[in-house]
Design a protein around this motif. Structure first.
Motif: not given
Length: 88
Positions: A27-44
């Protein structure tokens, strides 16, 4: 273990899963609540899951193996819960 910590972990799991689904759909745009998730987030998330005993390191390794094995087959995503559970 704090109930709040467990709820936080569950919310993180749902958020990360949603983020992956949106990325998979390209998708071109993510919902705002998901924009801050990164691959580093899964490690955390995984570190928190292990720390709270929500999941064990061995289970994470098993999930990783199942995921890698599944991706290498290019199989269709299972639509029935019983078939999905069979992978684990």
């Amino acid at each position: 273990m704090s109930i709040a910590r467990i709820w936080s972990l569950l919310v993180d799991a749902v958020a990360y899963t949603s983020w992956e689904a949106y990325k998979n759909e390209e998708v071109k745009y993510l919902p705002q609540s998901l924009e801050s998730i990164t691959t580093d987030s899964i490690i955390t998330f995984l570190n928190s899951a292990v720390e709270t005993s929500f999941v064990k390191v061995e289970e994470i390794k098993r999930m990783e193996k199942v995921y890698n094995d599944y991706r290498s087959t290019n199989a269709e995503i299972p639509k029935k819960r019983e078939i999905f559970y069979g992978y684990f």
